[in-house]
Design a protein around this motif. Structure first.
Motif, PDB file in Angstrom:
ATOM      1  N   PRO A 480     -71.079  16.221  52.046  1.00 54.59           N
ATOM      2  CA  PRO A 480     -70.705  17.312  51.101  1.00 54.59           C
ATOM      3  C   PRO A 480     -69.125  17.360  51.554  1.00 54.59           C
ATOM      4  O   PRO A 480     -68.334  17.826  50.533  1.00 54.59           O
ATOM      5  N   LEU A 481     -68.769  17.415  52.576  1.00 54.36           N
ATOM      6  CA  LEU A 481     -67.313  17.784  52.890  1.00 54.36           C
ATOM      7  C   LEU A 481     -66.487  16.438  52.224  1.00 54.36           C
ATOM      8  O   LEU A 481     -65.575  16.675  51.783  1.00 54.36           O
ATOM      9  N   GLN A 482     -67.028  15.165  52.544  1.00 57.04           N
ATOM     10  CA  GLN A 482     -66.302  14.065  51.998  1.00 57.04           C
ATOM     11  C   GLN A 482     -66.197  14.132  50.449  1.00 57.04           C
ATOM     12  O   GLN A 482     -65.341  13.647  49.891  1.00 57.04           O
ATOM     13  N   LYS A 483     -67.050  14.728  49.720  1.00 60.63           N
ATOM     14  CA  LYS A 483     -67.186  14.808  48.464  1.00 60.63           C
ATOM     15  C   LYS A 483     -65.997  15.946  48.043  1.00 60.63           C
ATOM     16  O   LYS A 483     -65.079  15.583  47.030  1.00 60.63           O
ATOM     17  N   VAL A 484     -65.927  16.901  48.654  1.00 63.37           N
ATOM     18  CA  VAL A 484     -64.655  17.832  48.480  1.00 63.37           C
ATOM     19  C   VAL A 484     -63.328  17.206  48.660  1.00 63.37           C
ATOM     20  O   VAL A 484     -62.438  17.274  47.844  1.00 63.37           O
ATOM     21  N   GLU A 485     -63.303  16.406  49.588  1.00 64.11           N
ATOM     22  CA  GLU A 485     -62.052  15.771  49.965  1.00 64.11           C
ATOM     23  C   GLU A 485     -61.542  14.697  48.801  1.00 64.11           C
ATOM     24  O   GLU A 485     -60.489  14.670  48.510  1.00 64.11           O
ATOM     25  N   ALA A 486     -62.571  14.205  48.296  1.00 62.85           N
ATOM     26  CA  ALA A 486     -62.506  13.058  47.233  1.00 62.85           C
ATOM     27  C   ALA A 486     -61.723  13.835  45.883  1.00 62.85           C
ATOM     28  O   ALA A 486     -60.821  13.555  45.466  1.00 62.85           O
ATOM     29  N   VAL A 487     -62.545  14.922  45.810  1.00 58.85           N
ATOM     30  CA  VAL A 487     -62.063  15.780  44.507  1.00 58.85           C
ATOM     31  C   VAL A 487     -60.695  16.550  44.705  1.00 58.85           C
ATOM     32  O   VAL A 487     -59.761  16.683  43.922  1.00 58.85           O
ATOM     33  N   ALA A 488     -60.439  16.988  46.068  1.00 59.95           N
ATOM     34  CA  ALA A 488     -59.264  17.396  46.267  1.00 59.95           C
ATOM     35  C   ALA A 488     -58.101  16.241  46.227  1.00 59.95           C
ATOM     36  O   ALA A 488     -56.939  16.577  45.520  1.00 59.95           O
ATOM     37  N   GLN A 489     -58.172  15.110  46.580  1.00 63.25           N
ATOM     38  CA  GLN A 489     -57.324  13.881  46.490  1.00 63.25           C
ATOM     39  C   GLN A 489     -57.014  13.614  44.843  1.00 63.25           C
ATOM     40  O   GLN A 489     -55.922  13.362  44.512  1.00 63.25           O
ATOM     41  N   GLY A 490     -58.181  13.820  43.810  1.00 68.98           N
ATOM     42  CA  GLY A 490     -58.069  13.506  42.815  1.00 68.98           C
ATOM     43  C   GLY A 490     -57.329  14.657  42.161  1.00 68.98           C
ATOM     44  O   GLY A 490     -56.620  14.448  41.097  1.00 68.98           O
ATOM     45  N   ARG A 491     -57.443  15.837  42.376  1.00 67.41           N
ATOM     46  CA  ARG A 491     -56.508  17.100  41.888  1.00 67.41           C
ATOM     47  C   ARG A 491     -54.998  16.789  42.175  1.00 67.41           C
ATOM     48  O   ARG A 491     -54.098  17.221  41.351  1.00 67.41           O
ATOM     49  N   HIS A 492     -54.692  15.848  42.916  1.00 63.83           N
ATOM     50  CA  HIS A 492     -53.243  15.603  43.208  1.00 63.83           C
ATOM     51  C   HIS A 492     -52.686  14.739  42.017  1.00 63.83           C
ATOM     52  O   HIS A 492     -51.581  14.500  41.904  1.00 63.83           O
ATOM     53  N   GLN A 493     -53.539  13.890  41.403  1.00 67.69           N
ATOM     54  CA  GLN A 493     -53.203  13.134  40.378  1.00 67.69           C
ATOM     55  C   GLN A 493     -53.566  13.630  38.896  1.00 67.69           C
ATOM     56  O   GLN A 493     -53.263  12.881  37.839  1.00 67.69           O
ATOM     57  N   GLY A 494     -53.919  14.640  38.845  1.00 65.18           N
ATOM     58  CA  GLY A 494     -54.234  15.457  37.337  1.00 65.18           C
ATOM     59  C   GLY A 494     -55.246  16.472  37.395  1.00 65.18           C
ATOM     60  O   GLY A 494     -55.677  16.688  38.627  1.00 65.18           O
ATOM     61  N   ALA A 512     -62.988  21.689  42.441  1.00 68.31           N
ATOM     62  CA  ALA A 512     -62.586  20.914  41.260  1.00 68.31           C
ATOM     63  C   ALA A 512     -61.932  22.277  40.298  1.00 68.31           C
ATOM     64  O   ALA A 512     -61.956  23.378  40.572  1.00 68.31           O
ATOM     65  N   ASP A 513     -60.992  21.791  39.468  1.00 71.86           N
ATOM     66  CA  ASP A 513     -60.351  22.555  38.547  1.00 71.86           C
ATOM     67  C   ASP A 513     -61.413  23.040  37.710  1.00 71.86           C
ATOM     68  O   ASP A 513     -61.428  24.243  37.360  1.00 71.86           O
ATOM     69  N   VAL A 514     -62.468  22.303  37.414  1.00 68.63           N
ATOM     70  CA  VAL A 514     -63.459  22.718  36.565  1.00 68.63           C
ATOM     71  C   VAL A 514     -64.928  22.249  37.131  1.00 68.63           C
ATOM     72  O   VAL A 514     -64.773  20.819  37.280  1.00 68.63           O
ATOM     73  N   GLY A 515     -65.735  22.961  37.655  1.00 68.84           N
ATOM     74  CA  GLY A 515     -67.060  22.512  37.783  1.00 68.84           C
ATOM     75  C   GLY A 515     -68.024  22.797  36.928  1.00 68.84           C
ATOM     76  O   GLY A 515     -68.075  23.844  36.232  1.00 68.84           O
ATOM     77  N   ILE A 516     -68.799  21.599  36.790  1.00 65.28           N
ATOM     78  CA  ILE A 516     -69.605  21.575  35.670  1.00 65.28           C
ATOM     79  C   ILE A 516     -71.181  21.283  36.301  1.00 65.28           C
ATOM     80  O   ILE A 516     -71.238  20.212  36.892  1.00 65.28           O
ATOM     81  N   ALA A 517     -72.112  22.277  36.143  1.00 66.90           N
ATOM     82  CA  ALA A 517     -73.423  22.035  36.826  1.00 66.90           C
ATOM     83  C   ALA A 517     -74.296  21.815  35.827  1.00 66.90           C
ATOM     84  O   ALA A 517     -74.480  22.549  34.558  1.00 66.90           O
ATOM     85  N   LEU A 518     -75.454  21.139  36.107  1.00 62.78           N
ATOM     86  CA  LEU A 518     -76.557  20.947  35.142  1.00 62.78           C
ATOM     87  C   LEU A 518     -77.551  21.971  35.953  1.00 62.78           C
ATOM     88  O   LEU A 518     -78.038  21.747  37.190  1.00 62.78           O
ATOM     89  N   ALA A 519     -78.137  22.792  35.138  1.00 67.52           N
ATOM     90  CA  ALA A 519     -79.167  23.679  35.693  1.00 67.52           C
ATOM     91  C   ALA A 519     -80.075  24.103  34.536  1.00 67.52           C
ATOM     92  O   ALA A 519     -80.586  25.217  34.544  1.00 67.52           O
ATOM     93  N   ALA A 520     -80.649  22.835  34.010  1.00 67.24           N
ATOM     94  CA  ALA A 520     -81.734  23.368  33.005  1.00 67.24           C
ATOM     95  C   ALA A 520     -83.153  23.794  33.585  1.00 67.24           C
ATOM     96  O   ALA A 520     -83.873  24.322  33.126  1.00 67.24           O
TER      97      ALA A 520
END
Length: 755
Positions: A480-494, A512-520
């Motif tokens: 989970p922490l590495q997922k956060v780091e991947a998203v944070a790195q992506g935010r530097h690019q847009g 993320a700038d926008v978090g989209i959850a599937l919660a059906a």
């Protein structure tokens, strides 16, 4: 402000307008003025607080608008502005309270109690009292309370909440178990290695809170315009007063500068977008989220349960030759009725769908995480992993062939033994959602620049799913922490959006700038951390709401730009004395009506794209690309027909050359078509998803190419007849798909060439 204040303020503003319309003129002015002054007092207090923090926003313009309207005896206008402000405050307050409440639900999911051994007895204690070194009992279905290690035997765990892996995993004695996973097998003993406050699940909760707190707030559209409008309005009003000496000119400038296009038009367009999304089963929690979504150009996706269905499905039953697949399915499913395991349930469900009659098993014995055995219709049946089923059973050459194919295809399966001989295997998978390929194509067509899959699964299995889905990049084996780091790195690019459904996705969703959850399926940690929640189990809602968000924001910007442009023109006329305050107020109301009507267009859908022709030179370049690959396609066809008839050494040599050219020429060409060409072509075609069939054959080409690459890497020199037969089977499939695919593309290019 206390929780009850915003509803009370809205109630007062809401009642003031109709009461004033029904009351005599003098009383009406008092009612409207009182309502406006109450809103102005609240705004003034909040503006002073914001100024102390060196912040300025649209609220200051609203205050000036109310005071200016009252100054020119436009009490009704002031009351309407107060009503809009009160409604906006209540909506903002509600979304903030909801976010806090949902975050607390994530914490509430954490285990509260634990069973600890003490003096050869069990005692139930609060999880906070667990200390490193304590021995705990984790019962079936319980959430592991703290991090620790398995003491004896093995544990069968559902780790989907942390890793996203759909199938249960086995942890043997001495292996580490993380808190937050669920015991899916027999009870086991756990030696605690950390207290609850330092365990994995507590860390996930902390990461969600930290990510939400560290995420920069999205500046509201209206506030950004206000930063330019405030000094311009005050400067022009002061200049008009100074040059003319007439205070009415300054007052007229303030009246026509009433920022209703900001206060009304932008929120109307944004709320209309939120409303349209809600009708499609998507909850967007606030207007700032919709604005941020409209700007998102990089999307991150979880795998299990997001791009895939998140459950086990039977793909096929393969027989080694002695018993037909239907008979194997009936025997295996009959035995599987006695087990609650996900795989067993999938086998029984598949048998029911095929209308098979299942007898009752007897003398069933199950080893959690390995398999089960028992008597079915007078036969001894074993069903489970190869190691479990192979104990004391005969393994035929046909089974070894099936195992080799499974290894090449990265397939998961459970073997079936009948009376001491392994007869076949049931192949299972967590399939792609049916709407996943369309969703990614639609996002790419909408201009999304990059799509990345994040998963805790192993890379090889993740690559197969990633290729089939059509993502640009696969990041596998992530915590989970590495997922956060991947998203944070992506935010530097847009601007980024993260899509997920599990507890393990919650920190990345929040970061993320926008978090989209599937919660059906109900409230989950992902929906608590996300700002966009899909209430229907349909991934294809995401490109829909992306287009809705972009259109709503575009209309909002258009309404604000046109409205404020007209207001600025009116301000110039007012400064020159050509527009008195009363006329200016009426003109401003007309501008307000115009921009609000324009903003209401966001409630409707945009126009659909009609088919248009391509430039002839573009079509010719596409045809030349096909012509360049024609020799390679001929080689595929010829080798598919005669591979097994060639001498082994020659077959191996020609096969290696062909497989190398497929990887260097064909697959890059098809990937370029899927990622770059097809999104452009789709804009020239009518329909919702005109290239769906061609994209489907692309996925099949990628799958076969990947499997051939793996088989070619293991090819002996000279290759065995058995290996050549397996590869020939795949080459025939690839040849058939390529022939159909290129014929369809040629027909398409001909259709687009309207010379």
């Amino acid at each position: 402000m206390p929780a009850w204040f915003n509803p009370l303020l809205l109630l007062v503003a809401l009642l003031a307008v109709p009461v004033g319309l029904l009351a005599p003129e003098r009383a009406a002015r008092w009612v409207w003025t009182a309502s406006a002054l109450l809103a102005a007092a609240v705004l003034l207090a909040e503006i002073l607080v914001r100024l102390l923090r060196r912040e300025v926003g649209v609220d200051l313009i609203a205050l000036l608008a109310i005071l200016a309207a009252l100054a020119v005896d436009e009490a009704l206008v002031a009351a309407i502005i107060a009503l809009m402000l009160a409604g906006g405050r209540l909506l903002e307050s509600w979304t903030e309270q909801r976010a806090e409440r949902e975050l607390h639900r994530l914490v509430d999911r954490a285990p509260r109690q634990a069973w600890r051994y003490r003096d050869d007895a069990l005692e139930q204690i609060p999880v906070e009292q667990v200390a490193p070194g304590d021995t705990l009992l984790v019962r079936l279905g319980e959430v592991v309370p703290v991090d620790g290690e398995v003491l004896l035997g093995e544990a069968v765990l559902d780790e989907s909440a942390l890793t996203g892996e759909a199938l249960p995993v086995r942890r043997h004695a001495g292996e580490t178990v993380r808190s937050g996973v669920v015991n899916a097998g027999a009870p086991f003993d756990l030696r605690a290695s950390r207290p609850a406050q330092q365990s994995t699940y507590a860390g996930i909760v902390a990461m969600v809170e930290a990510a939400r707190g560290s995420r920069a707030p999205f500046v509201r559209l209206a506030d950004r315009y206000a930063l330019a409008l405030i000094p311009l309005t005050l400067g022009l009003a002061g200049l008009a007063w100074w040059l003319s000496g007439d205070v009415l000119r300054a007052l007229a400038v303030l009246v026509v500068a009433t920022p209703c296009p900001l206060i009304l038009a932008a929120p109307v367009a944004i709320i209309a977008g939120i409303s349209r999304s809600a009708r499609r089963g998507v909850l967007i929690k606030d207007g700032a989220t919709l604005e941020a979504l409209a700007l998102a150009r990089r999307f991150f996706f979880d795998k299990t349960g997001t791009l895939t269905a998140g459950n086990v499905t039977l793909d096929a039953v393969e027989s080694a030759g002695r018993l037909p697949p239907a008979r194997l399915l009936a025997l295996g499913a009959a035995l599987a009725q006695a087990s609650p395991h996900l795989v067993s349930r999938a086998l029984v469900r598949a048998a029911a769908e095929q209308g098979l009659s299942l007898v009752t098993p007897r003398a069933v014995h199950e080893v959690p995480g390995a398999g089960l055995s028992g008597q079915v219709d007078g036969h001894h049946i074993a069903f489970g992993s190869f190691d479990y089923v192979a104990q004391g059973a005969v393994v035929s050459p046909g089974i070894e062939t099936l195992r080799r194919r499974m290894a090449y295809e990265l397939a998961a399966g459970s073997f079936i033994a009948v009376d001491g001989q392994i007869e076949g295997v049931a192949l299972f998978s967590d399939r792609l959602r049916l709407e996943t390929p369309y969703t990614l194509r639609a996002l790419r067509r909408a201009g999304v620049e990059r799509m990345v899959m994040l998963t805790g699964d192993q890379r090889e299995a993740a690559e197969v799913i990633g290729r089939a889905a059509g993502v640009d990049e696969v990041c596998a084996g992530l915590t989970p922490l590495q997922k956060v780091e991947a998203v944070a790195q992506g935010r530097h690019q847009g601007h980024t959006a993260m899509v997920g459904d599990g507890i393990n996705d919650a920190p990345a969703l929040a970061a993320a700038d926008v978090g989209i959850a599937l919660a059906a399926g109900g409230g989950t940690a992902s929906s608590e951390a996300a700002s966009v929640v899909l209430l229907v189990d349909r991934l294809d809602r995401i490109p829909e709401i992306l287009l809705i968000a972009r259109r709503s924001r575009r209309i909002a910007v258009q309404s604000v730009t046109v409205g404020m442009g007209l207001s600025l023109l009116a301000m110039l006329f007012a400064a020159l004395g050509m527009l008195p305050p009363l006329a200016g107020a009426l003109l401003q109301e007309g501008i307000d009506v115009l921009v609000i009507l324009n903003a209401l267009r966001a409630l409707r859908g945009g126009r659909r794209i009609a088919a248009t022709a391509l430039d002839s030179e573009q079509v010719e370049r596409l045809r030349q690309g096909h012509a360049a690959l024609a020799p390679l396609l001929i080689r595929v066809h010829r080798l598919a027909q005669r591979l097994t008839s060639l001498p082994a050494a020659q077959a191996g040599r020609e096969l290696r050359e062909l497989l190398g050219d497929l990887q260097e020429q064909l697959l890059p060409h098809e990937r370029e078509d899927e990622d770059a060409l097809f999104p452009r072509l789709a804009n020239h075609l009518a329909g919702e998803d005109p290239l769906a069939a061609l994209s489907h054959t692309h996925r099949e080409i990628f799958r076969l190419g990947h499997q051939l690459e793996r088989m070619g890497a293991d090819l002996e020199d000279p290759p065995s007849a058995e290996a050549l037969a397996d590869i020939q089977r795949l080459l025939v499939q690839l040849d058939t798909v390529l022939d159909l695919h290129f014929a369809d593309e040629d027909e398409l290019y001909h259709h687009l060439d309207r010379r």
